[in-house]
Structures are given as C-alpha cells and as structure tokens.
Design a protein around this motif. Structure first.
Motif, short mmCIF file in Angstrom:
data_model
loop_
_atom_site.label_atom_id
_atom_site.label_comp_id
_atom_site.label_asym_id
_atom_site.label_seq_id
_atom_site.Cartn_x
_atom_site.Cartn_y
_atom_site.Cartn_z
N THR A 251 0.81 -1.22 0.00
CA THR A 251 0.00 0.00 0.00
C THR A 251 0.85 1.27 0.00
OG1 THR A 251 -0.10 0.27 2.43
CG2 THR A 251 -1.68 -1.25 1.40
N LEU A 252 2.15 1.14 0.16
CA LEU A 252 3.01 2.32 0.32
C LEU A 252 3.39 2.92 -1.03
CD1 LEU A 252 5.42 1.04 3.13
CD2 LEU A 252 3.37 2.46 3.37
N GLU A 253 3.42 4.24 -1.07
CA GLU A 253 3.87 4.93 -2.27
C GLU A 253 5.39 4.86 -2.38
OE1 GLU A 253 2.47 8.92 -2.03
OE2 GLU A 253 0.39 8.39 -2.52
N VAL A 254 5.88 5.04 -3.60
CA VAL A 254 7.32 5.15 -3.81
C VAL A 254 7.81 6.42 -3.11
CG1 VAL A 254 9.11 5.49 -5.56
CG2 VAL A 254 7.22 3.89 -5.99
N THR A 256 9.38 9.90 -2.30
CA THR A 256 9.48 11.06 -3.19
C THR A 256 10.87 11.22 -3.80
OG1 THR A 256 7.77 12.20 -1.92
CG2 THR A 256 9.19 13.57 -3.32
#
Length: 294
Positions: A251-254, A256
């Motif tokens: 569920t985690l975004e890459v 920044t």
C-alpha cells in the motif's frame, strides 16, 4: 554508561524526517558522523548544505576531529552529504560491503556510465559483518542487518546502537522491505538480532514519522522496542510479521526522493559526473521502477 566518554548529538531534518548524528570520544576529540543529509529541492533541482553545515558548526564549536562518515545504507529518502562533509572536515566514508549488490542493481536501472563500477570503490571503506573499528579510543562494532536493503548496517557503540532504517520508534514500527533486494523474512531476522542486545541498550533511529500529537523522537531502548514495537514486539513471530509487512508494503507509495537520491548515494554522496557543459544531471528512468528490471 558508567565511565563512558562517548557523546551523542542528534540533528533532525524536518524536510526528510531524517536524523543525523555526531558521536564523539570526548577524551580524544575524535568523532564520527552518521547518515548526513544534503538538502535537495525537487522542484528546482537545487542542492543545499544547510543541514550539513549544522554538523560542521557543531564539530568546530566542540573542537572535534572527524575520523569516519558512516552510512547505514544507500538511502532512498534523502541525498547524502558525505562527500561535502569530507571536503570540509575530513574523515573516511564507509558503508557495508554489500553496497556492491545495491550498486549493481541500480547501475542497471539508471543505465549509468560505463566507468561506474559496482565494486564499492566509491567509498573509502566497506565494513564486513562483525568488523570492529574505533572512534578515538571507543570501540565500534559494525553489524549487518539486511532486509530493508541488502546492505543495511547498524553501528554498536558501547551501550548505544544506531540502527538506520531497520527499526523506527516503537509506535511507528519497522522499515519497508519491498525495495530491490529487500526481504521481509530477512528483515525480521535482522530486527531480532538487534533486539537480542541487552535490554538497556539505547537505540537511535534514522527517521521518525510520529503519530499525530507526538513530537519527533529518535531515542528508545531495546527493552522498549521488545515491549511495544507495533510490528515486532515480543510475541510476534516471523510468519505474522512477514504477512503484515508484505500487506503494508503493497500500500506504500514510492518515496518522493528515491530516484534522485539513490544515484547520488551509491556514489558515496558524489553528484553524477558533469557533462560537457559542466552541469551534473540526475536521471529519471521512466516506467521502470517496480518492474522486474529493478
């Protein structure tokens, strides 16, 4: 610790939630820097040295001589100021020897220049697991703690251990394990290795992402982690942890700054070689990150 001459000073960077440290032997004035931050504005592509200069000011005010600039791993959330600091205060830049694996992975992802060799030679020293070195008269143990990346190291200095991204504060948990070369089972084993240290061991983390209402913090103990870490407290077995970590990581975004930062950090804080116009350029591979090529 009774009779200890070690001093520890933390420097929190609010932009990246990163904690850098200066640890010193007060008897000899020798010091090490851990995980220094180079400021980077993604919108403009400009670097800055305000965070690193805070460390330099502290070192000079306390008349400290830098022996080591220690990286816990090739960070994905900030650029390293190791090279800038070395130019201004000296010291040997060091990281775990498995950085070679990380370099090989990302040389391919970025299609880096032919003369970039994934041999670790960009660093002044590569630590082996269990290697002992010194900051002045203080003995330090380098501990391999892979799982977040293959090359993560922790540094045990008397009754204090600097754990990088492997563990966070107890109410935040543990590092993600879905980066190239990461592995949740391996991470669990590394965490248990750290939590096998004496309960009173002070633990210093590299990041804090505090829940609402709590100010940023970076010091805890092995006992506090074993009693209350939301991901790996005592009683949570490997299978439970792996299932949780795998589901959460999905569920985690890459991060920044992963694409700008890694290509600098695998070079020990050097910017990419300037091109024929005298300018350094960061590469952003399109539609690759997260694929099998990574």
């Amino acid at each position: 610790m009774a009779g200890s001459s070690i001093t520890i000073e933390a420097f929190f960077d609010t932009a990246t939630s990163t904690v850098s440290y200066v640890i010193a032997d007060a008897t000899t004035g020798s010091a090490a820097i851990i995980d220094p931050v180079l400021d980077f504005d993604l919108k403009s592509g400009r670097t800055g040295t305000a965070q690193a200069d805070r460390l330099i000011t502290y070192l000079r005010e306390h008349d400290l001589r830098v022996q080591w600039i220690l990286e816990t791993h090739a960070h994905a959330d900030h650029l390293s100021a190791a090279r800038y600091l070395q130019e201004h205060v000296g010291g040997r830049i060091a990281i775990g020897e498995r950085i070679r694996e990380v370099q090989a992975t990302f040389k391919k992802l970025y299609n880096l220049e032919r003369n970039f060799l994934p041999d670790g030679a960009q660093f002044d020293h590569l630590f082996k697991d269990g290697e002992v070195f010194r900051i002045g008269d203080i003995e330090v143990h380098a501990l391999l703690v892979p799982g977040h990346t293959p090359a993560d190291m922790a540094y045990l200095v008397e009754d204090a251990v600097f754990v990088g991204d492997t563990l966070f504060m107890p109410d935040v948990g543990t590092a993600r394990a879905d980066f190239p070369g990461g592995d949740a089972r391996t991470l669990y084993a590394s965490v248990r290795r750290l939590l096998a240290l004496p309960p009173a061991t002070r633990m210093f983390v590299c990041h804090d992402y505090p829940p609402a209402g709590r100010p940023a913090a970076w010091q805890t103990t092995v006992a506090e982690q074993r009693a209350g870490n939301i991901h790996v407290r005592d009683g949570i077995d490997e299978a439970t942890f792996v299932a949780m970590r795998s589901a959460r990581d999905a569920t985690l975004e890459v991060p920044t700054l992963i694409l700008p930062s890694i290509q600098v950090n695998i070079r020990a804080g050097r910017l990419p070689p300037a091109e024929d116009d005298g300018v350094s350029y960061l590469k952003i591979p399109l539609n690759v990150l997260g694929s099998k090529r990574a």
